[in-house]
Design a protein around this motif. Structure first.
Motif, short mmCIF file in Angstrom:
data_model
loop_
_atom_site.label_atom_id
_atom_site.label_comp_id
_atom_site.label_asym_id
_atom_site.label_seq_id
_atom_site.Cartn_x
_atom_site.Cartn_y
_atom_site.Cartn_z
N TRP A 1 -45.77 1.98 -15.93
CA TRP A 1 -44.60 1.26 -15.45
C TRP A 1 -44.80 0.75 -14.03
O TRP A 1 -45.41 1.42 -13.19
CB TRP A 1 -43.38 2.19 -15.43
N ALA A 2 -44.25 -0.43 -13.77
CA ALA A 2 -44.05 -0.91 -12.41
C ALA A 2 -42.59 -0.67 -12.03
O ALA A 2 -41.69 -0.94 -12.82
CB ALA A 2 -44.38 -2.39 -12.29
N LEU A 3 -42.38 -0.14 -10.85
CA LEU A 3 -41.02 0.04 -10.31
C LEU A 3 -40.90 -0.96 -9.16
O LEU A 3 -41.57 -0.83 -8.13
CB LEU A 3 -40.83 1.47 -9.81
N LEU A 4 -40.08 -1.98 -9.35
CA LEU A 4 -40.01 -3.09 -8.42
C LEU A 4 -38.61 -3.27 -7.86
O LEU A 4 -37.63 -2.86 -8.47
CB LEU A 4 -40.44 -4.39 -9.11
N GLY A 5 -38.53 -3.91 -6.71
CA GLY A 5 -37.25 -4.19 -6.08
C GLY A 5 -37.42 -4.37 -4.59
O GLY A 5 -38.42 -3.93 -4.01
N PRO A 6 -36.47 -5.02 -3.94
CA PRO A 6 -36.57 -5.25 -2.49
C PRO A 6 -36.41 -3.96 -1.70
O PRO A 6 -36.02 -2.92 -2.25
CB PRO A 6 -35.41 -6.22 -2.22
N ASN A 7 -36.74 -4.01 -0.41
CA ASN A 7 -36.52 -2.86 0.47
C ASN A 7 -35.05 -2.46 0.42
O ASN A 7 -34.15 -3.32 0.45
CB ASN A 7 -36.90 -3.20 1.91
N GLY A 8 -34.79 -1.17 0.32
CA GLY A 8 -33.42 -0.68 0.28
C GLY A 8 -32.75 -0.73 -1.07
O GLY A 8 -31.56 -0.44 -1.18
N SER A 9 -33.53 -1.04 -2.13
CA SER A 9 -32.93 -1.17 -3.46
C SER A 9 -32.78 0.17 -4.17
O SER A 9 -32.12 0.26 -5.20
CB SER A 9 -33.75 -2.11 -4.33
N GLY A 10 -33.42 1.24 -3.64
CA GLY A 10 -33.30 2.57 -4.24
C GLY A 10 -34.59 3.11 -4.84
O GLY A 10 -34.59 4.19 -5.43
N LYS A 11 -35.72 2.39 -4.68
CA LYS A 11 -36.97 2.82 -5.30
C LYS A 11 -37.43 4.18 -4.78
O LYS A 11 -37.76 5.08 -5.56
CB LYS A 11 -38.08 1.78 -5.04
N SER A 12 -37.46 4.33 -3.46
CA SER A 12 -37.94 5.60 -2.89
C SER A 12 -37.03 6.76 -3.27
O SER A 12 -37.49 7.87 -3.52
CB SER A 12 -38.05 5.48 -1.36
N THR A 13 -35.72 6.50 -3.33
CA THR A 13 -34.79 7.56 -3.75
C THR A 13 -35.04 7.97 -5.19
O THR A 13 -35.04 9.16 -5.52
CB THR A 13 -33.34 7.08 -3.57
N LEU A 14 -35.28 6.98 -6.05
CA LEU A 14 -35.58 7.29 -7.46
C LEU A 14 -36.84 8.14 -7.57
O LEU A 14 -36.87 9.13 -8.31
CB LEU A 14 -35.73 5.99 -8.25
N LEU A 15 -37.87 7.77 -6.83
CA LEU A 15 -39.11 8.54 -6.87
C LEU A 15 -38.92 9.93 -6.30
O LEU A 15 -39.57 10.89 -6.74
CB LEU A 15 -40.20 7.81 -6.10
N SER A 16 -38.05 10.07 -5.30
CA SER A 16 -37.82 11.39 -4.71
C SER A 16 -37.20 12.35 -5.72
O SER A 16 -37.40 13.57 -5.64
CB SER A 16 -36.93 11.27 -3.47
N LEU A 17 -36.44 11.83 -6.68
CA LEU A 17 -35.90 12.68 -7.75
C LEU A 17 -37.02 13.16 -8.66
O LEU A 17 -37.06 14.34 -9.05
CB LEU A 17 -34.86 11.89 -8.56
N ILE A 18 -37.93 12.26 -8.99
CA ILE A 18 -39.03 12.61 -9.89
C ILE A 18 -39.98 13.61 -9.22
O ILE A 18 -40.46 14.55 -9.86
CB ILE A 18 -39.79 11.34 -10.30
N ASN A 19 -40.22 13.41 -7.93
CA ASN A 19 -41.20 14.24 -7.22
C ASN A 19 -40.59 15.50 -6.62
O ASN A 19 -41.23 16.17 -5.82
CB ASN A 19 -41.87 13.41 -6.13
N ALA A 20 -39.37 15.83 -7.00
CA ALA A 20 -38.70 17.07 -6.57
C ALA A 20 -38.51 17.14 -5.06
O ALA A 20 -38.58 18.21 -4.47
CB ALA A 20 -39.48 18.30 -7.06
N ASP A 21 -38.24 16.00 -4.44
CA ASP A 21 -38.03 15.95 -3.00
C ASP A 21 -36.57 15.71 -2.63
O ASP A 21 -36.25 15.67 -1.44
CB ASP A 21 -38.88 14.84 -2.37
N ASN A 22 -35.70 15.54 -3.62
CA ASN A 22 -34.32 15.17 -3.32
C ASN A 22 -33.37 16.23 -3.86
O ASN A 22 -33.35 16.51 -5.06
CB ASN A 22 -34.00 13.80 -3.97
N PRO A 23 -32.55 16.83 -2.99
CA PRO A 23 -31.64 17.89 -3.45
C PRO A 23 -30.58 17.40 -4.43
O PRO A 23 -29.98 18.21 -5.14
CB PRO A 23 -31.00 18.40 -2.15
N GLN A 24 -30.34 16.08 -4.51
CA GLN A 24 -29.36 15.58 -5.46
C GLN A 24 -29.90 15.58 -6.90
O GLN A 24 -29.18 15.21 -7.83
CB GLN A 24 -28.89 14.17 -5.07
N SER A 25 -31.15 16.02 -7.06
CA SER A 25 -31.69 16.21 -8.42
C SER A 25 -30.78 17.12 -9.24
O SER A 25 -30.54 16.89 -10.43
CB SER A 25 -33.09 16.84 -8.35
#
Length: 501
Positions: free
Chosen positions: A305-329
């Motif tokens: 998969w490619a995960l695409l979108g402009p800066n601030g679109s939520g890409k890094s936040t989405l990845l932080s859920l997958i990589n267990a870096d975000n407490p909102q998981s």
């Protein structure tokens, strides 16, 4: 009448114990704006450090013709930093790379306005009256004027640690501009910025040049603003100078083909799963800001998969859920490797199955370790190596350095190699444990064209020959590996699934 600003006269520049630049003859006039281009490790950053009078001249000389009696180079030439590490207060606020995903910790950082006007109080200040701040470093009128050029006026009251990569870059440039230098040096400013952001930055740099401030820019041949008049190209420590109109495509276009050494893959972790990721109505908010909105997404084993979108679109936040870096998981409903998140699995269970690279990891990665140890730390999912290696583990790390053609850097310190070389080391770190899922967030950021093409070929070979699952993030279509055929596009936190090819 144009005057000589700086001149290099047969100058050879030493960095650490090595001559990095050889016999440079280069004159910068007051009517010129320069771009510096070259491959990773060619000496681009060292050249800008020499312009700042921060290097040892082993032979020849550098003349700073603009200096008058009692003046210092640092008062007239401003190097825009890549991050906040140069600022003591912000460095204490930015403690770890996952911090932007932890709302409470991120809110402890200063605002953009406080940073730009030097009105930051030390982190942890309890009694506000105990800290006496100097007068603001600029007037409100000056702040608004320069903020408008970089289009960050709407960000002035935001917390620094909540900014996207593009917003951060523009904030740092604004800080440097407010000092009113004679010359501003920008080191790869377009790196990690989406297409609209790059266009905006081109316009801003051209506007800066129109104000009379000279531009010195480290960039790629594809990202040269209109205001640039001349180019200095570095290769193997030597310089070639040309006018912009004479610029040619210096990228080496060649096909990279090779076979993966399957002995590297014998330590593969268990891959008994059907879905790497299954998200059901996932949403993330910070205060009133909705970063992700009702995301439904499934990534099956072996998909790319490619995960695409402009800066601030939520890409890094989405990845932080997958990589267990975000407490909102734990507040959301999704599975990783067929197991519902928050049902007893540890963070390390998840990270052991993911090879991960991101701009944040690069920013916060420990700089004082040897390169082979940096790669080996990927076996333990730690930021640096904190335990003795078992027999064969150093050899394994060395083999991945060899795969990326950077084995000659093995015993150098991470801080002693170029930014592009550091990125390759972190790529080797992501691959070293041979994970079933690769999450590569802008992995080609900072790589020259030939190394980018080579890395693409490596990713394609690894994914296709070993049936790897891949999530790949970039702002440049040409960086996406050919094996990627699915896409999740994010815009303002809303996802749209489609096909790429």
């Amino acid at each position: 009448m144009p005057q000589t600003f700086i001149s290099f006269e047969n100058a050879s520049i030493r960095k650490f114990d090595k001559i990095v630049l050889h016999h440079i003859n280069w004159t910068i006039r007051t009517d010129q704006n320069w771009a510096i281009i070259g491959e990773n490790g060619s000496g681009k950053t060292t050249l800008t450090e020499a312009v700042m009078n921060r290097c040892i001249v082993a032979e020849g000389k550098i003349r700073f013709d603009f200096l008058q009696s009692g003046q210092f180079v640092k008062d007239s030439i401003e190097l825009v930093p890549r991050d906040y590490s140069a600022n003591r207060i912000l460095q204490s606020a930015a403690q770890y790379y996952q911090q932007r995903f932890n709302a409470d910790d991120a809110q402890n950082s200063p605002t953009v306005r406080e940073f730009l006007t030097d009105q930051m109080k030390p982190i942890g200040t309890i009694d506000e009256n105990s800290v006496r701040l100097p007068p603001p470093s600029c007037t409100e009128e000056e702040l608004q004027e320069v903020s408008k050029i970089l289009r960050i006026s709407h960000l002035l009251d935001r917390k620094i640690m909540t900014l996207s990569n593009g917003e951060t870059r523009r904030t740092l440039i604004t800080k440097s501009l407010l000092k009113r230098p004679k010359m501003i040096i920008l080191d790869t400013p377009f790196m990690g910025i989406d297409a609209d952001g790059r266009k905006l930055l081109h316009e801003a740099i051209n506007h800066i040049a129109e104000t009379g401030i000279q531009i010195l820019l480290i960039t790629s041949p594809e990202e040269i603003p209109d205001c640039i008049t001349d180019i200095i190209s570095l290769k193997d420590g030597f310089a070639e100078i040309s006018e912009k109109k004479e610029k040619k495509d210096l990228s080496e276009h060649k096909t990279n083909t090779f076979e993966i050494d399957h002995t590297l893959m014998e330590h593969e972790p268990a891959t008994d799963f059907e879905y790497a990721v299954r998200m059901r109505h996932v949403s993330v908010s910070y205060g009133q800001k909705k970063v992700l909105q009702d995301i439904n997404w499934e990534v099956k084993r072996g998909e790319r998969w490619a995960l695409l979108g402009p800066n601030g679109s939520g890409k890094s936040t989405l990845l932080s859920l997958i990589n267990a870096d975000n407490p909102q998981s734990y507040a959301n409903n999704f599975d990783l490797f067929d197991r519902k998140r928050g049902t007893g699995e540890s963070i390390w269970d998840i990270k052991s199955r993911i090879g991960f690279v991101s701009p944040e990891l690069h920013l916060y990665f420990t700089k004082r370790t040897e390169v082979y140890k940096a790669v080996a730390s990927g076996l333990f999912n730690t930021n640096g190596l904190f335990q003795a290696l078992k027999p064969g583990q150093r050899e394994l790390a060395e083999s991945y350095l060899k795969l990326l053609k950077i084995d000659h850097l093995s015993e150098k310190r991470f801080s002693e190699i170029s930014t592009g070389e550091q990125r390759l080391v972190l790529l080797a770190r992501a691959l070293v444990k041979n994970p079933p899922l690769l999450v590569l967030d802008e992995p080609c950021q900072g790589l020259d064209h030939s190394k980018m093409e080579y890395f693409k070929a490596i990713v394609e070979a690894v994914c296709e020959s070993l049936d790897k699952t891949l999530i790949f993030v970039t702002h440049y279509a040409e960086e996406i590996p050919n094996c990627v055929d699915k896409v999740l596009r994010l815009d303002n936190g809303v996802g749209e699934i489609g096909t790429l090819r």
